[in-house]
Scaffold this motif. Structure first.
Motif: not given
Length: 1126
Positions: A397-400, A459, A421, A476-477, A384-385
């Motif tokens: 950066w929390q990518y999607r 994670d 994000r 995290l997050p 996720t990051h």
């Protein structure tokens, strides 16, 4: 990179070595020693074998250095006394020169062989061209403020044979014995990279691709009497990579192996070999190995995404690549931003961001780029990051990535960033995790006394290592600082296990240690602290990987051996030099990157190696040797889903369904449980065995079992599931019973699809015909350009078939109007048929169809298209459009317009006549069209005269707004007589010319009066008919269009003529007598211009003009309209 000593070879006779050189291609090693000794050997895999011995007895030799150019065609040899010789590869001398007063000791070629560098004994470096002409002395920035004696230790100019790590990369290394070194981009570089190695240097050399500079020398030990031999490794930009300590008294030289994986060191009377494990830019995601390499023909890195499962590769070129990081199905390419590429405002909140993190999928497609303003020296990613760190700060950066979105939607998602994000934290900050951080790049500018040296993440945990040995643990997050730990080493590489409870640390010297993050222990002061250093320690470690499914399992690479540890206990080692890709299900996947990068464009699946760990091997052996019941106890004691699955598979093989079901339950395999249940419902043992064979992929065996049981239907069903339609068709045809027609059609269509997918259209057609798949058949015919086959298919289809419109559109796309119309009409779409005709400019057909189907809009459509052509000034195209559509009157109007405009230009009368003739012909066609229409209406009701009269009446009504139809031939007549009169005049028929010119008096509305009466006056004067000439001059002088000057000229000319000749016409012709008799106007002969007095004459069928009977025999065509004389 990691480096360790691997071998030592002694030179016989204890001869002290002075130099060493390793052949890049053949692998031979040449070493030179004292007393002129030269030895050549080749290093085999296990032992150093002597191949040959050459002794140089020329003890008085004063050669100090020699160097081949980049392509190996020239060699430059320098002597101590200043003599220089350049020779070719075949031994011929090219030129020689004596540099007076110079004591030479080094020489080097530039990569393009245009420049020679000569190193002097006094430390100077002189630049010469390749013909031996002095250019200048080199500026040595590294010697600024240096005092005392020094000499050149080495000059090496990397020739770029394997490409460069970066555009404009430093490649010329110059080092002095005092440890000062400079790396230059070219010989005149005013801003070189400066290095102080802090040791006495004896030799330097670039590796095979110019990415690492090795500097060999010795350092005075403060506590010991003897010197310490060192080899230091640097990047082209001066960044220190590693230091290797080498035993012995004095090191004299070094040389790289051709592939850059080994280095040879001449120390005393020994050759030491060190192995190098490079820090390749690589990663592994979703069965794909991602690796990067440089090429000599391109300035960028070539990044290869190699799908090891399908053996397919995707290539991507990336400028200034820094690193590759992978996780799950995605990878991050960290690069420097392209300065020439403009950045959009939403990409970054920092103006002029200098780095980019590009998120890619496993085939190299960029999904989301992020521009950042901190140098991504360390990058890690989770599912996720993405976390990138410089020495002072780290960016999160929390990518999607939405798997089911289209490319456009992904692009939209990438361009909209929700607040929070992206965040950035300084290493000295203490975030609480309660509030989201902000993207403030000013934090990255602030310095710190304890920089970041490594990062890793899972994670739920982020670990940041600092140079002092401090480890900071964040959640995290929501990023909150949870704990600080202190290690007794500086981390170089870190890794968290699958449940984030243990941390593995590899330091700069290759020592692997472990730290338990959650254990609470009491220290010497009695205080309880969190975290404990574990006792396990391993040396010479250069790679390690935790198992994804077991927190106590990990694999590590120690020199050329792989060890697997369970609960810190090692298994027996495996001999390999592979990099660990993945550790899952008790199997380790390793990739031999060294072998792949020898030929990176053609990776081989042999370089992917799978290792099973001991528990998996032991369980398999137990099952084979002692049986299922005893093995299940061992697996119970060493539980793992992979072992339970192994037991379940073994139980299935022996049809022990109870054990198989229990094992599938333990490994949580729901499909396996369902399969066992289905097996339980089967009565036949042979049926169960066949199903098990199919389950394990032994499809041939399963099919054979089904056929032996006379269950062809099950064999066919199996092949259908596998998509093996060729075998399905074979089974259907070879069976004893009647084949199912529906299934046969399905098989034929599936095989047709197979060939169509591979664009083998001819093969596909054969099967689609048998499968009666008309839709795909049409597509194949279209792709084959077999339009006859497509037409036959359309003809064979019933009316209103849903496929007919598609076939019609196919015909339209290739311009086949007639076939398209037939197809559209067959499916009752006349409007589409008309549109097709219009699209293909078949206006005749379009009008005919519109009339036949009572469509009103064809007139407006024609008018719209004609106006479009007229806007573009394509008047002739518009005329042709109207003419083809049988709109003759509209075409005639446009043609008259062109003729009038051409007449005003006063250019070529003959062209103007032709245009008027064409206009009149169009009007005649219009007359004929109206008459025919009326004739059709009154057919069978009245006589032909009545229908003609009706046609004339309708025509009169239609043309009441425009009287073109009444006098269609006037323009043609005017210019015909105008041309005829002049031709007769020039041919000497002056009387006939005058009579023809007299006819022009009726056409003053078409030809300007000044031209008519000027011609008449000229003809009359030539005919000596001065009365007619006088009347013409009177008319000319009275014209209002003349200017005063022109009128005066006419008056002067008339005065000059009529003072000499009386203005009376003495001749009187028969024609004048007739006219005076008042019998009415006589027809005019268009061949001679004379009036026709005879009762018999010829009349043209088209233009209805007359020619005297005796004259028509001289003509094949009508003199006016040029239609054939019949």
């Amino acid at each position: 990179m990691f480096i360790y000593l691997s071998k030592k070879i002694a030179i016989p006779g204890n001869v002290r070595l002075r130099c060493i050189s390793w052949n890049k291609d053949q692998g031979f090693i040449a070493c030179g020693g004292e007393d002129g000794l030269l030895k050549v050997l080749k290093l085999e895999t296990q032992t150093g074998a002597w191949y040959e011995e050459m002794i140089n007895n020329r003890n008085k030799s004063v050669v100090r250095s020699m160097s081949w150019n980049a392509d190996g065609q020239k060699i430059c040899i320098v002597y101590e006394d200043g003599a220089v010789i350049v020779g070719s590869v075949d031994g011929n001398r090219i030129w020689g020169k004596d540099l007076k007063g110079s004591q030479l000791c080094h020489v080097a070629w530039s990569s393009d062989s245009k420049i020679l560098l000569f190193g002097m004994a006094n430390g100077e470096i002189h630049i010469y061209d390749n013909q031996g002409n002095f250019i200048m002395k080199m500026k040595l920035n590294c010697l600024v403020n240096v005092t005392g004696a020094f000499s050149i230790a080495g000059i090496h100019w990397y020739p770029g044979t394997e490409g460069y790590t970066e555009q404009d990369c430093p490649c010329l290394a110059i080092c002095f014995d005092n440890g000062r070194c400079q790396i230059m981009r070219h010989e005149n570089d005013q801003n070189p990279v400066l290095i102080d190695t802090g040791m006495n240097v004896v030799s330097i050399q670039w590796n095979h691709c110019g990415s690492v500079l090795a500097v060999a020398g010795f350092q005075k030990a403060t506590t010991q009497d003897k010197d310490v031999n060192l080899v230091q490794f640097y990047t082209p930009f001066g960044e220190h990579l590693r230091t290797l300590k080498v035993p012995g008294k004095q090191m004299s030289a070094l040389s790289w192996e051709g592939g850059g994986l080994k280095i040879g060191l001449a120390v005393d009377s020994f050759i030491y070999f060190a192995n190098i494990r490079p820090d390749y830019k690589w990663g592994y995601c979703s069965n794909t190995v991602v690796y990067a390499y440089t090429r000599p023909d391109r300035p960028e890195y070539c990044v290869v995404f190699w799908d090891t499962k399908n053996n397919e590769k995707y290539v991507k070129y990336v400028k200034s690549l820094i690193s590759i990081t992978t996780c799950g199905d995605f990878c991050i390419l960290a690069t420097k931003a392209d300065e020439n590429q403009p950045q959009e405002e939403h990409e970054t909140e920092s103006i002029g961001a200098t780095y980019v993190l590009v998120l890619c999928n496993s085939i190299g497609t960029p999904l989301d780029p992020k521009y950042i303003d901190i140098g991504p020296l360390f990058v890690t990613m989770t599912k996720t990051h993405v976390i990138a760190a410089s020495k002072e700060a780290f960016y999160i950066w929390q990518y999607r990535v939405a798997k089911k979105l289209t490319a456009m939607e992904i692009n939209q998602v990438a361009r909209t960033r929700k607040e929070g994000r992206e965040r950035i934290y300084h290493i000295d900050d203490i975030p609480s995790g309660a509030a989201d951080g902000v993207l403030d790049y000013s934090k990255a500018i602030q310095g710190t006394r304890d920089p970041i040296c490594a990062i890793t993440a899972s994670d739920k945990t982020l670990i940041v290592g600092r140079e002092s040995g401090t480890i900071q643990r964040y959640s995290l997050p929501n990023v909150g600082l949870l704990q600080k730990y202190v290690l007794n080493c500086r981390a170089y590489q870190m890794s968290l296990n699958c449940n984030s409870s243990r941390l593995a640390i590899i330091d700069l010297s290759g020592v692997l240690t472990f730290f338990d993050l959650d254990t609470r222990v009491t220290d010497s002061t009695g205080q309880q602290i969190v975290g404990e250093q574990l006792k396990l320690e391993r040396k010479d470690v250069w790679d390690m990987k935790w198992a994804k499914d077991n927190p106590d399992l990990f694999a590590m690479m120690e020199k050329t051996r792989m060890y697997v540890f369970r609960n810190l206990d090692p298994e027996e080692p495996i001999q390999t030099s592979g990099y660990i890709c993945n550790f899952e299900d008790l199997e380790i996947k390793s990739v031999l990157l060294d072998e792949i990068l020898k030929n990176p464009e053609h990776p081989n699946k042999e370089y992917i190696i799978n290792f099973e760990i001991r528990s998996l091997r032991d369980s398999r052996a137990l099952i084979e040797e002692v049986g299922i019941e005893e093995s299940s106890q061992f697996i119970e004691d060493n539980p793992h889903p992979r072992l339970w699955r192994l037991l379940a598979e073994a139980a299935l093989q022996k049809l022990d369904l109870q054990t198989a079901e229990q094992a599938f339950v333990r490994c949580k395999d729901y499909q396996g449980i369902k399969f066992v249940k289905c097996l339980g419902n089967l009565q036949s043992e042979s049926m169960k065995q066949a199903e098990v064979a199919a389950y394990f992929g032994r499809f041939e065996e399963a099919e054979r079992m089904y056929l032996d049981m006379d269950r062809r239907d099950l064999a066919i069903g199996l092949r259908i599931k596998l998509g093996d339609w060729f075998r399905v068709l074979q089974l259907l045809k070879t069976g004893s019973g009647d084949a199912d027609d529906t299934l046969l059609e399905q098989a034929h269509n599936a095989i047709g699809d197979y060939f169509a997918d591979r664009q083998k259209w001819i093969n596909a057609v054969q099967y689609y015909v048998q499968g009666r798949n008309q839709e795909r058949l049409a597509e194949c015919y279209y792709m084959l350009e077999d339009y006859q086959g497509l037409e036959n298919l359309a003809n064979s289809l019933p009316e209103n078939n849903k496929l007919l419109p598609d076939i019609a559109h196919m015909f339209v796309r290739v311009g086949m109007c007639e076939q398209a119309v037939i197809a559209f009409l067959k499916c009752n779409r006349p409007k589409d048929a008309v549109d097709s005709c219009v699209h293909l400019n078949q206006w005749n057909k379009a009008v005919e169809l519109a009339k036949n189907h009572n469509m009103k809009e064809i007139g407006s459509l024609l008018a719209r298209y004609a106006s479009h052509l007229l806007e573009k000034n394509k008047i002739l195209d518009a005329i042709e459009l109207y003419r083809k559509a049988n709109y003759f009157f509209d075409a005639a109007k446009l043609m008259f317009k062109i003729a009038d405009e051409e007449a005003k230009k006063r250019t070529k009368p003959f062209r103007v006549k032709k245009l008027y003739v064409l206009s009149a012909l169009l009007v005649e066609q219009y007359h004929e069209q109206v008459k025919n229409a009326q004739r059709g209406k009154v057919k069978g009701k009245s006589s032909e005269a009545t229908s003609a009269l009706a046609g004339l009446l309708e025509e009169d009504v239609l043309s009441s707004a425009n009287r073109l139809t009444d006098n269609a031939w006037r323009g043609a007549e005017a210019y015909h007589f105008f041309i005829l009169a002049q031709r007769q005049l020039y041919e000497g028929y002056v009387d006939t010319a005058m009579k023809t010119a007299l006819h022009l008096r009726d056409y003053e509305d078409i030809i300007p009066a000044v031209e008519i009466y000027s011609l008449l006056a000229l003809c009359a004067c030539a005919n000596r008919a001065f009365g007619t000439c006088s009347k013409a001059f009177v008319k000319l002088e009275s014209l209002e269009t003349l200017s005063p000057e022109q009128r005066q000229q006419y008056e002067d000319l008339a005065l000059e003529i009529f003072t000499k000749h009386c203005p009376k016409h003495t001749k009187k012709s028969d024609l004048d007598g007739l006219l005076e008799g008042g019998e009415g106007k006589l027809p005019t002969c268009v061949a001679t211009g004379r009036s026709i007095t005879e009762y018999q004459f010829w009349m043209c069928n088209v233009c209805k003009h007359c020619v005297q009977a005796q004259e028509i025999s001289n003509y094949n065509f009508c003199p006016l309209c040029h239609s054939s004389v019949t």
